[in-house]
Scaffold this motif. Structure first.
Motif, PDB file in Angstrom:
ATOM      1  N   VAL A   6       0.839  -1.200   0.000  1.00  0.00           N
ATOM      2  CA  VAL A   6       0.000   0.000   0.000  1.00  0.00           C
ATOM      3  C   VAL A   6       0.875   1.253   0.000  1.00  0.00           C
ATOM      4  O   VAL A   6       0.646   2.180  -0.785  1.00  0.00           O
ATOM      5  CB  VAL A   6      -0.967  -0.004   1.200  1.00  0.00           C
ATOM      6  CG1 VAL A   6      -1.742   1.308   1.275  1.00  0.00           C
ATOM      7  CG2 VAL A   6      -1.922  -1.194   1.114  1.00  0.00           C
ATOM      8  N   ALA A   7       1.887   1.283   0.858  1.00  0.00           N
ATOM      9  CA  ALA A   7       2.788   2.440   0.924  1.00  0.00           C
ATOM     10  C   ALA A   7       3.497   2.647  -0.417  1.00  0.00           C
ATOM     11  O   ALA A   7       3.613   3.779  -0.904  1.00  0.00           O
ATOM     12  CB  ALA A   7       3.791   2.269   2.050  1.00  0.00           C
ATOM     13  N   ALA A   8       3.943   1.560  -1.045  1.00  0.00           N
ATOM     14  CA  ALA A   8       4.615   1.662  -2.343  1.00  0.00           C
ATOM     15  C   ALA A   8       3.631   2.145  -3.415  1.00  0.00           C
ATOM     16  O   ALA A   8       3.999   2.945  -4.280  1.00  0.00           O
ATOM     17  CB  ALA A   8       5.217   0.316  -2.735  1.00  0.00           C
ATOM     18  N   PHE A   9       2.389   1.678  -3.350  1.00  0.00           N
ATOM     19  CA  PHE A   9       1.378   2.146  -4.299  1.00  0.00           C
ATOM     20  C   PHE A   9       1.200   3.658  -4.185  1.00  0.00           C
ATOM     21  O   PHE A   9       1.160   4.364  -5.190  1.00  0.00           O
ATOM     22  CB  PHE A   9       0.044   1.437  -4.051  1.00  0.00           C
ATOM     23  CG  PHE A   9      -1.094   2.052  -4.812  1.00  0.00           C
ATOM     24  CD1 PHE A   9      -1.285   1.764  -6.153  1.00  0.00           C
ATOM     25  CD2 PHE A   9      -1.967   2.935  -4.196  1.00  0.00           C
ATOM     26  CE1 PHE A   9      -2.320   2.347  -6.869  1.00  0.00           C
ATOM     27  CE2 PHE A   9      -3.006   3.525  -4.893  1.00  0.00           C
ATOM     28  CZ  PHE A   9      -3.189   3.225  -6.236  1.00  0.00           C
ATOM     29  N   LEU A  10       1.105   4.160  -2.963  1.00  0.00           N
ATOM     30  CA  LEU A  10       0.906   5.597  -2.760  1.00  0.00           C
ATOM     31  C   LEU A  10       2.072   6.398  -3.332  1.00  0.00           C
ATOM     32  O   LEU A  10       1.867   7.458  -3.930  1.00  0.00           O
ATOM     33  CB  LEU A  10       0.712   5.899  -1.276  1.00  0.00           C
ATOM     34  CG  LEU A  10      -0.568   5.327  -0.660  1.00  0.00           C
ATOM     35  CD1 LEU A  10      -0.581   5.543   0.848  1.00  0.00           C
ATOM     36  CD2 LEU A  10      -1.802   5.912  -1.314  1.00  0.00           C
ATOM     37  N   VAL A  11       3.286   5.885  -3.179  1.00  0.00           N
ATOM     38  CA  VAL A  11       4.464   6.568  -3.724  1.00  0.00           C
ATOM     39  C   VAL A  11       4.438   6.522  -5.251  1.00  0.00           C
ATOM     40  O   VAL A  11       4.600   7.543  -5.916  1.00  0.00           O
ATOM     41  CB  VAL A  11       5.764   5.945  -3.172  1.00  0.00           C
ATOM     42  CG1 VAL A  11       6.981   6.468  -3.924  1.00  0.00           C
ATOM     43  CG2 VAL A  11       5.897   6.224  -1.680  1.00  0.00           C
ATOM     44  N   MET A  12       4.238   5.336  -5.803  1.00  0.00           N
ATOM     45  CA  MET A  12       4.267   5.171  -7.256  1.00  0.00           C
ATOM     46  C   MET A  12       3.143   5.951  -7.953  1.00  0.00           C
ATOM     47  O   MET A  12       3.319   6.433  -9.058  1.00  0.00           O
ATOM     48  CB  MET A  12       4.182   3.687  -7.636  1.00  0.00           C
ATOM     49  CG  MET A  12       5.380   2.876  -7.180  1.00  0.00           C
ATOM     50  SD  MET A  12       6.908   3.369  -7.967  1.00  0.00           S
ATOM     51  CE  MET A  12       6.614   2.843  -9.630  1.00  0.00           C
ATOM     52  N   ALA A  13       1.989   6.068  -7.293  1.00  0.00           N
ATOM     53  CA  ALA A  13       0.866   6.808  -7.868  1.00  0.00           C
ATOM     54  C   ALA A  13       0.946   8.303  -7.542  1.00  0.00           C
ATOM     55  O   ALA A  13       0.068   9.062  -7.936  1.00  0.00           O
ATOM     56  CB  ALA A  13      -0.456   6.230  -7.359  1.00  0.00           C
ATOM     57  N   ASN A  14       2.005   8.699  -6.827  1.00  0.00           N
ATOM     58  CA  ASN A  14       2.243  10.103  -6.473  1.00  0.00           C
ATOM     59  C   ASN A  14       1.063  10.705  -5.702  1.00  0.00           C
ATOM     60  O   ASN A  14       0.632  11.820  -5.974  1.00  0.00           O
ATOM     61  CB  ASN A  14       2.550  10.929  -7.723  1.00  0.00           C
ATOM     62  CG  ASN A  14       3.226  12.232  -7.383  1.00  0.00           C
ATOM     63  OD1 ASN A  14       3.913  12.343  -6.375  1.00  0.00           O
ATOM     64  ND2 ASN A  14       3.012  13.248  -8.215  1.00  0.00           N
ATOM     65  N   LEU A  15       0.545   9.937  -4.731  1.00  0.00           N
ATOM     66  CA  LEU A  15      -0.615  10.376  -3.962  1.00  0.00           C
ATOM     67  C   LEU A  15      -0.249  10.985  -2.612  1.00  0.00           C
ATOM     68  O   LEU A  15      -1.125  11.492  -1.919  1.00  0.00           O
ATOM     69  CB  LEU A  15      -1.579   9.204  -3.742  1.00  0.00           C
ATOM     70  CG  LEU A  15      -2.219   8.646  -5.008  1.00  0.00           C
ATOM     71  CD1 LEU A  15      -3.081   7.440  -4.678  1.00  0.00           C
ATOM     72  CD2 LEU A  15      -3.035   9.711  -5.699  1.00  0.00           C
ATOM     73  N   GLY A  16       1.003  10.900  -2.219  1.00  0.00           N
ATOM     74  CA  GLY A  16       1.390  11.428  -0.910  1.00  0.00           C
ATOM     75  C   GLY A  16       0.785  10.605   0.212  1.00  0.00           C
ATOM     76  O   GLY A  16       0.886   9.395   0.217  1.00  0.00           O
ATOM     77  N   ARG A  17       0.126  11.276   1.146  1.00  0.00           N
ATOM     78  CA  ARG A  17      -0.514  10.604   2.283  1.00  0.00           C
ATOM     79  C   ARG A  17      -2.004  10.957   2.318  1.00  0.00           C
ATOM     80  O   ARG A  17      -2.444  11.723   3.168  1.00  0.00           O
ATOM     81  CB  ARG A  17       0.164  11.003   3.586  1.00  0.00           C
ATOM     82  CG  ARG A  17       1.564  10.447   3.704  1.00  0.00           C
ATOM     83  CD  ARG A  17       2.205  10.821   5.032  1.00  0.00           C
ATOM     84  NE  ARG A  17       3.517  10.237   5.129  1.00  0.00           N
ATOM     85  CZ  ARG A  17       3.785   9.113   5.777  1.00  0.00           C
ATOM     86  NH1 ARG A  17       2.837   8.464   6.396  1.00  0.00           N
ATOM     87  NH2 ARG A  17       5.009   8.652   5.824  1.00  0.00           N
ATOM     88  N   PRO A  18      -2.766  10.384   1.393  1.00  0.00           N
ATOM     89  CA  PRO A  18      -4.199  10.698   1.358  1.00  0.00           C
ATOM     90  C   PRO A  18      -4.917  10.033   2.529  1.00  0.00           C
ATOM     91  O   PRO A  18      -4.380   9.103   3.141  1.00  0.00           O
ATOM     92  CB  PRO A  18      -4.649  10.074   0.039  1.00  0.00           C
ATOM     93  CG  PRO A  18      -3.774   8.875  -0.086  1.00  0.00           C
ATOM     94  CD  PRO A  18      -2.430   9.345   0.427  1.00  0.00           C
ATOM     95  N   PRO A  19      -6.127  10.469   2.835  1.00  0.00           N
ATOM     96  CA  PRO A  19      -6.914   9.744   3.825  1.00  0.00           C
ATOM     97  C   PRO A  19      -7.130   8.309   3.344  1.00  0.00           C
ATOM     98  O   PRO A  19      -7.354   8.076   2.150  1.00  0.00           O
ATOM     99  CB  PRO A  19      -8.241  10.507   3.874  1.00  0.00           C
ATOM    100  CG  PRO A  19      -7.984  11.806   3.191  1.00  0.00           C
ATOM    101  CD  PRO A  19      -6.826  11.605   2.277  1.00  0.00           C
ATOM    102  N   ILE A  20      -7.066   7.372   4.276  1.00  0.00           N
ATOM    103  CA  ILE A  20      -7.254   5.957   3.961  1.00  0.00           C
ATOM    104  C   ILE A  20      -8.452   5.467   4.763  1.00  0.00           C
ATOM    105  O   ILE A  20      -8.433   5.531   5.995  1.00  0.00           O
ATOM    106  CB  ILE A  20      -6.000   5.134   4.297  1.00  0.00           C
ATOM    107  CG1 ILE A  20      -4.787   5.664   3.536  1.00  0.00           C
ATOM    108  CG2 ILE A  20      -6.233   3.650   4.007  1.00  0.00           C
ATOM    109  CD1 ILE A  20      -3.459   5.065   3.983  1.00  0.00           C
ATOM    110  N   LEU A  21      -9.485   5.005   4.059  1.00  0.00           N
ATOM    111  CA  LEU A  21     -10.665   4.451   4.710  1.00  0.00           C
ATOM    112  C   LEU A  21     -10.574   2.940   4.623  1.00  0.00           C
ATOM    113  O   LEU A  21     -10.307   2.399   3.549  1.00  0.00           O
ATOM    114  CB  LEU A  21     -11.939   4.955   4.043  1.00  0.00           C
ATOM    115  CG  LEU A  21     -12.078   6.473   3.886  1.00  0.00           C
ATOM    116  CD1 LEU A  21     -13.431   6.831   3.303  1.00  0.00           C
ATOM    117  CD2 LEU A  21     -11.844   7.188   5.193  1.00  0.00           C
ATOM    118  N   VAL A  22     -10.792   2.254   5.745  1.00  0.00           N
ATOM    119  CA  VAL A  22     -10.543   0.811   5.799  1.00  0.00           C
ATOM    120  C   VAL A  22     -11.783   0.051   6.253  1.00  0.00           C
ATOM    121  O   VAL A  22     -12.601   0.555   7.011  1.00  0.00           O
ATOM    122  CB  VAL A  22      -9.360   0.496   6.743  1.00  0.00           C
ATOM    123  CG1 VAL A  22      -8.076   1.102   6.219  1.00  0.00           C
ATOM    124  CG2 VAL A  22      -9.621   0.963   8.165  1.00  0.00           C
TER     125      VAL A  22
END
Length: 120
Positions: free
Chosen positions: A70-86
């Motif tokens: 998940v952390a790698a996805f956020l980096v690769m998609a250039n999303l930073g630290r968006p809110p994450i709903l689980v």
């Protein structure tokens, strides 16, 4: 409209859907299909199929390892630290991500969670 994308991470093709336009929000459960309700306008939702679930292959993994994807996805998609709903398995992965400083919220009630996100 849902758009499907793929990111090659750590030897797996991580499958995700993207829906809407606006503030980026990650919806995290076992797979994208766990979020069946209509998603409200004003957000760009990213819905992942975690490794070993849905359309993403791979072996079963503990939450700590899934959090790395998940952390790698956020980096690769250039999303930073968006809110994450689980919800579902995403809750265990979300606890790991929250320990790392990511903004994680329960997604059981989507409207309530998005209200919290809007007050950030």
């Amino acid at each position: 409209m849902r758009r499907t994308g793929y990111l090659h991470l750590y030897g797996l093709n991580l499958v995700f859907d993207r829906v809407g336009r606006g503030l980026a929000v990650l919806l995290l459960a076992e797979e994208a299909a766990c979020w069946p309700e209509p998603l409200p306008a004003g957000y760009t939702f990213y819905l992942l199929d975690l490794p070993g679930y849905g359309r993403t292959g791979g072996p079963p993994m503990p939450p700590e390892e899934l959090a790395e994807y998940v952390a790698a996805f956020l980096v690769m998609a250039n999303l930073g630290r968006p809110p994450i709903l689980v919800r579902g398995l995403g809750e265990a992965v979300g606890r790991v991500l929250a320990e790392r400083g990511y903004p994680v919220f329960s997604g059981e009630n989507l409207s309530e969670a998005l209200f919290k996100v809007g007050s950030l």
